[in-house]
Design a protein around this motif. Structure first.
Motif, mmCIF file in Angstrom:
data_model
loop_
_atom_site.group_PDB
_atom_site.id
_atom_site.type_symbol
_atom_site.label_atom_id
_atom_site.label_comp_id
_atom_site.label_asym_id
_atom_site.label_seq_id
_atom_site.Cartn_x
_atom_site.Cartn_y
_atom_site.Cartn_z
ATOM 1 N N VAL A 58 0.847 -1.199 0.000
ATOM 2 C CA VAL A 58 0.000 0.000 0.000
ATOM 3 C C VAL A 58 0.878 1.242 0.000
ATOM 4 O O VAL A 58 2.001 1.224 0.499
ATOM 5 C CB VAL A 58 -0.973 0.027 1.207
ATOM 6 C CG1 VAL A 58 -1.938 -1.150 1.148
ATOM 7 C CG2 VAL A 58 -0.229 0.032 2.526
ATOM 8 N N THR A 59 0.343 2.321 -0.561
ATOM 9 C CA THR A 59 1.100 3.574 -0.637
ATOM 10 C C THR A 59 0.900 4.449 0.587
ATOM 11 O O THR A 59 1.478 5.521 0.677
ATOM 12 C CB THR A 59 0.689 4.371 -1.885
ATOM 13 O OG1 THR A 59 -0.720 4.603 -1.837
ATOM 14 C CG2 THR A 59 1.054 3.631 -3.162
ATOM 15 N N GLY A 60 0.118 3.989 1.532
ATOM 16 C CA GLY A 60 -0.209 4.764 2.726
ATOM 17 C C GLY A 60 -1.716 4.844 2.849
ATOM 18 O O GLY A 60 -2.458 4.294 2.031
ATOM 19 N N GLY A 61 -2.191 5.518 3.884
ATOM 20 C CA GLY A 61 -3.636 5.642 4.080
ATOM 21 C C GLY A 61 -3.985 5.735 5.544
ATOM 22 O O GLY A 61 -3.221 6.280 6.348
ATOM 23 N N PHE A 62 -5.132 5.149 5.877
ATOM 24 C CA PHE A 62 -5.643 5.174 7.251
ATOM 25 C C PHE A 62 -6.201 3.809 7.612
ATOM 26 O O PHE A 62 -6.739 3.112 6.753
ATOM 27 C CB PHE A 62 -6.761 6.217 7.404
ATOM 28 C CG PHE A 62 -6.308 7.608 7.108
ATOM 29 C CD1 PHE A 62 -5.756 8.386 8.105
ATOM 30 C CD2 PHE A 62 -6.413 8.134 5.832
ATOM 31 C CE1 PHE A 62 -5.315 9.671 7.833
ATOM 32 C CE2 PHE A 62 -5.984 9.418 5.550
ATOM 33 C CZ PHE A 62 -5.433 10.186 6.553
ATOM 34 N N ALA A 63 -6.091 3.451 8.880
ATOM 35 C CA ALA A 63 -6.682 2.220 9.394
ATOM 36 C C ALA A 63 -7.605 2.589 10.551
ATOM 37 O O ALA A 63 -7.242 3.406 11.399
ATOM 38 C CB ALA A 63 -5.611 1.252 9.872
ATOM 39 N N GLU A 64 -8.772 1.968 10.563
ATOM 40 C CA GLU A 64 -9.708 2.155 11.670
ATOM 41 C C GLU A 64 -10.078 0.787 12.221
ATOM 42 O O GLU A 64 -10.538 -0.082 11.485
ATOM 43 C CB GLU A 64 -10.972 2.867 11.196
ATOM 44 C CG GLU A 64 -11.992 3.018 12.310
ATOM 45 C CD GLU A 64 -13.312 3.625 11.853
ATOM 46 O OE1 GLU A 64 -14.068 4.053 12.733
ATOM 47 O OE2 GLU A 64 -13.578 3.651 10.643
ATOM 48 N N VAL A 65 -9.837 0.626 13.518
ATOM 49 C CA VAL A 65 -10.190 -0.610 14.210
ATOM 50 C C VAL A 65 -11.373 -0.307 15.102
ATOM 51 O O VAL A 65 -11.341 0.628 15.896
ATOM 52 C CB VAL A 65 -9.015 -1.136 15.063
ATOM 53 C CG1 VAL A 65 -9.412 -2.411 15.789
ATOM 54 C CG2 VAL A 65 -7.771 -1.338 14.214
ATOM 55 N N SER A 66 -12.438 -1.086 14.951
ATOM 56 C CA SER A 66 -13.610 -0.941 15.813
ATOM 57 C C SER A 66 -14.233 -2.307 16.014
ATOM 58 O O SER A 66 -14.446 -3.046 15.051
ATOM 59 C CB SER A 66 -14.632 0.026 15.198
ATOM 60 O OG SER A 66 -15.037 -0.418 13.924
ATOM 61 N N ASN A 67 -14.503 -2.634 17.275
ATOM 62 C CA ASN A 67 -15.037 -3.954 17.621
ATOM 63 C C ASN A 67 -14.162 -5.043 17.006
ATOM 64 O O ASN A 67 -12.985 -5.082 17.247
ATOM 65 C CB ASN A 67 -16.499 -4.076 17.206
ATOM 66 C CG ASN A 67 -17.368 -3.027 17.882
ATOM 67 O OD1 ASN A 67 -17.157 -2.687 19.041
ATOM 68 N ND2 ASN A 67 -18.321 -2.489 17.150
ATOM 69 N N ASP A 68 -14.727 -5.917 16.203
ATOM 70 C CA ASP A 68 -13.960 -6.977 15.553
ATOM 71 C C ASP A 68 -13.789 -6.681 14.075
ATOM 72 O O ASP A 68 -13.821 -7.577 13.227
ATOM 73 C CB ASP A 68 -14.648 -8.337 15.754
ATOM 74 C CG ASP A 68 -14.424 -8.892 17.144
ATOM 75 O OD1 ASP A 68 -13.489 -8.431 17.821
ATOM 76 O OD2 ASP A 68 -15.181 -9.778 17.565
ATOM 77 N N ARG A 69 -13.591 -5.422 13.742
ATOM 78 C CA ARG A 69 -13.512 -5.001 12.341
ATOM 79 C C ARG A 69 -12.306 -4.075 12.135
ATOM 80 O O ARG A 69 -12.019 -3.211 12.953
ATOM 81 C CB ARG A 69 -14.799 -4.273 11.980
ATOM 82 C CG ARG A 69 -14.875 -3.804 10.574
ATOM 83 C CD ARG A 69 -16.233 -3.111 10.362
ATOM 84 N NE ARG A 69 -16.500 -2.959 8.973
ATOM 85 C CZ ARG A 69 -17.143 -3.834 8.221
ATOM 86 N NH1 ARG A 69 -17.617 -4.927 8.765
ATOM 87 N NH2 ARG A 69 -17.324 -3.627 6.945
ATOM 88 N N LEU A 70 -11.616 -4.274 11.016
ATOM 89 C CA LEU A 70 -10.524 -3.417 10.597
ATOM 90 C C LEU A 70 -10.856 -2.917 9.203
ATOM 91 O O LEU A 70 -11.093 -3.696 8.297
ATOM 92 C CB LEU A 70 -9.201 -4.198 10.564
ATOM 93 C CG LEU A 70 -8.007 -3.521 9.883
ATOM 94 C CD1 LEU A 70 -7.609 -2.240 10.603
ATOM 95 C CD2 LEU A 70 -6.841 -4.493 9.799
ATOM 96 N N THR A 71 -10.891 -1.599 9.053
ATOM 97 C CA THR A 71 -11.103 -0.993 7.747
ATOM 98 C C THR A 71 -9.851 -0.201 7.404
ATOM 99 O O THR A 71 -9.398 0.628 8.193
ATOM 100 C CB THR A 71 -12.327 -0.052 7.745
ATOM 101 O OG1 THR A 71 -13.477 -0.810 8.156
ATOM 102 C CG2 THR A 71 -12.578 0.524 6.366
ATOM 103 N N ILE A 72 -9.300 -0.481 6.222
ATOM 104 C CA ILE A 72 -8.087 0.197 5.769
ATOM 105 C C ILE A 72 -8.445 0.967 4.511
ATOM 106 O O ILE A 72 -8.943 0.396 3.538
ATOM 107 C CB ILE A 72 -6.963 -0.814 5.491
ATOM 108 C CG1 ILE A 72 -6.641 -1.608 6.765
ATOM 109 C CG2 ILE A 72 -5.724 -0.099 4.966
ATOM 110 C CD1 ILE A 72 -5.701 -2.762 6.553
#
Length: 131
Positions: A58-72
């Motif tokens: 990946v060239t970079g970005g953001f990750a969000e972890v919530s409960n049992d979920r990871l969104t990149i």
């Protein structure tokens, strides 16, 4: 989930995902505390049954972890197996050319960031390609 501005790139379940955070790589397991992190250029590792199932550059970005979920959220992503040295060297040359041709400070700043990103991607590739 791995998402780009255009589309959903990957949606899967995994035992653990390791992401390249700006402060260092971090692993996300089920039950991880909620966080949001900026990502640096590098490689995401998807683990199952104690082994790496997939590596994605990946060239970079953001990750969000919530409960049992990871969104990149990323600008660009590609399976590491599909990346070549020639592609990475081309990306670096393009960034260096843009830097040499930058006419003003804002253009130079953007080009400098692109050069750094291309160098980071090459270092990540060299590290993970040997594994």
């Amino acid at each position: 989930e791995l998402v780009s501005p255009e589309r959903l790139l990957e949606s899967t379940e995994a035992d653990m995902v390791v992401v390249p955070g700006v402060e260092g790589d971090f692993g996300v397991l089920p039950g991880h505390i909620p966080i949001i992190s900026t990502l640096r250029p590098g490689v995401i590792e998807i683990h199952d049954n104690g082994a790496v199932r997939q590596r994605i550059m990946v060239t970079g970005g953001f990750a969000e972890v919530s409960n049992d979920r990871l969104t990149i959220l990323v600008e660009e992503a590609m399976p590491l197996a599909d990346v070549t040295v020639a592609q990475l060297e081309g990306k670096l040359r393009q960034a260096q050319d843009a830097l040499a041709e930058a006419a003003d400070a804002p253009a130079r700043e953007i080009a400098e960031k692109q050069v750094l990103m291309a160098q980071d991607l090459r270092r990540a590739y060299d590290f993970y390609a040997s594994r």
